[in-house]
Design a protein around this motif. Structure first.
Motif, mmCIF file in Angstrom:
data_model
loop_
_atom_site.group_PDB
_atom_site.id
_atom_site.type_symbol
_atom_site.label_atom_id
_atom_site.label_comp_id
_atom_site.label_asym_id
_atom_site.label_seq_id
_atom_site.Cartn_x
_atom_site.Cartn_y
_atom_site.Cartn_z
ATOM 1 N N LEU A 1 -6.519 -3.180 -9.223
ATOM 2 C CA LEU A 1 -5.427 -2.266 -8.555
ATOM 3 C C LEU A 1 -6.551 -1.537 -7.522
ATOM 4 O O LEU A 1 -5.963 -1.198 -6.322
ATOM 5 C CB LEU A 1 -4.719 -1.221 -9.358
ATOM 6 C CG LEU A 1 -3.777 -0.451 -8.879
ATOM 7 C CD1 LEU A 1 -2.364 -1.125 -8.459
ATOM 8 C CD2 LEU A 1 -3.223 0.621 -10.011
ATOM 9 N N SER B 1 0.711 -0.997 -0.048
ATOM 10 C CA SER B 1 0.176 -0.172 -0.032
ATOM 11 C C SER B 1 0.700 1.298 -0.026
ATOM 12 O O SER B 1 0.464 2.513 -0.584
ATOM 13 C CB SER B 1 -1.046 0.001 1.160
ATOM 14 O OG SER B 1 -0.225 -0.017 2.542
ATOM 15 N N GLU C 1 -7.114 -3.642 -4.285
ATOM 16 C CA GLU C 1 -5.980 -3.791 -3.589
ATOM 17 C C GLU C 1 -5.955 -2.465 -2.691
ATOM 18 O O GLU C 1 -5.716 -2.479 -1.414
ATOM 19 C CB GLU C 1 -4.863 -4.125 -4.247
ATOM 20 C CG GLU C 1 -4.519 -5.595 -4.511
ATOM 21 C CD GLU C 1 -4.510 -6.567 -3.659
ATOM 22 O OE1 GLU C 1 -4.243 -6.319 -2.237
ATOM 23 O OE2 GLU C 1 -4.334 -7.699 -3.971
ATOM 24 N N GLN C 2 -5.974 -1.367 -3.443
ATOM 25 C CA GLN C 2 -5.990 -0.231 -2.700
ATOM 26 C C GLN C 2 -6.864 0.171 -1.561
ATOM 27 O O GLN C 2 -6.505 0.907 -0.361
ATOM 28 C CB GLN C 2 -5.562 1.075 -3.655
ATOM 29 C CG GLN C 2 -4.454 0.937 -4.351
ATOM 30 C CD GLN C 2 -4.502 1.824 -6.028
ATOM 31 O OE1 GLN C 2 -5.724 2.354 -6.124
ATOM 32 N NE2 GLN C 2 -3.483 2.365 -6.323
ATOM 33 N N ASN D 1 -1.514 -3.749 -12.536
ATOM 34 C CA ASN D 1 -1.262 -2.587 -12.288
ATOM 35 C C ASN D 1 -2.051 -1.819 -13.292
ATOM 36 O O ASN D 1 -2.313 -0.469 -13.303
ATOM 37 C CB ASN D 1 0.339 -2.097 -12.185
ATOM 38 C CG ASN D 1 0.905 -2.306 -11.178
ATOM 39 O OD1 ASN D 1 0.332 -2.420 -9.973
ATOM 40 N ND2 ASN D 1 2.378 -2.647 -11.244
ATOM 41 N N GLY E 1 1.808 1.506 -3.644
ATOM 42 C CA GLY E 1 0.526 1.708 -4.349
ATOM 43 C C GLY E 1 0.118 0.908 -5.617
ATOM 44 O O GLY E 1 -0.670 1.163 -6.220
ATOM 45 N N ARG E 2 1.180 -0.293 -5.685
ATOM 46 C CA ARG E 2 1.001 -0.870 -6.906
ATOM 47 C C ARG E 2 1.815 -2.212 -6.749
ATOM 48 O O ARG E 2 2.329 -2.538 -5.636
ATOM 49 C CB ARG E 2 1.543 -0.111 -8.056
ATOM 50 C CG ARG E 2 3.220 0.200 -7.865
ATOM 51 C CD ARG E 2 3.551 1.095 -9.027
ATOM 52 N NE ARG E 2 3.759 0.440 -10.355
ATOM 53 C CZ ARG E 2 2.904 0.626 -11.201
ATOM 54 N NH1 ARG E 2 2.047 1.643 -11.394
ATOM 55 N NH2 ARG E 2 3.218 0.099 -12.277
#
Length: 72
Positions: free
Chosen positions: A46, A20, A49-50, A40, A23-24
């Motif tokens: 993406l 995190s 997950e974020q 990504n 961020g990817r």
């Protein structure tokens, strides 16, 4: 701060990781690098997950932090 890490492991080798703070996704094997590039570039994967940091980590961190403070 809180950091969320989601690792994908195959045959005891980490292929890919979402962090995190970064961020990817980051790939660590040839297969992982290919998946990282694909994931990504997929806003849905993406974004999911974020969102885990806000959805799972922060509410649970507050609960665990409160439990620790209650014992001190």
């Amino acid at each position: 701060g809180i950091e969320y890490i989601d690792s994908y492991v195959f045959n005891m080798v980490e292929d890919i990781r979402f962090n995190s703070t970064v961020g990817r996704f980051v790939g660590y094997t040839e297969h992982g690098v290919k998946n990282a590039e694909a994931w990504n570039s997929d806003a849905g994967i993406l974004g999911q997950e974020q969102g885990e940091l806000e959805r799972v980590c922060k509410p649970n961190a507050d609960l665990h932090y409160s439990a620790i403070l209650d014992k001190t």
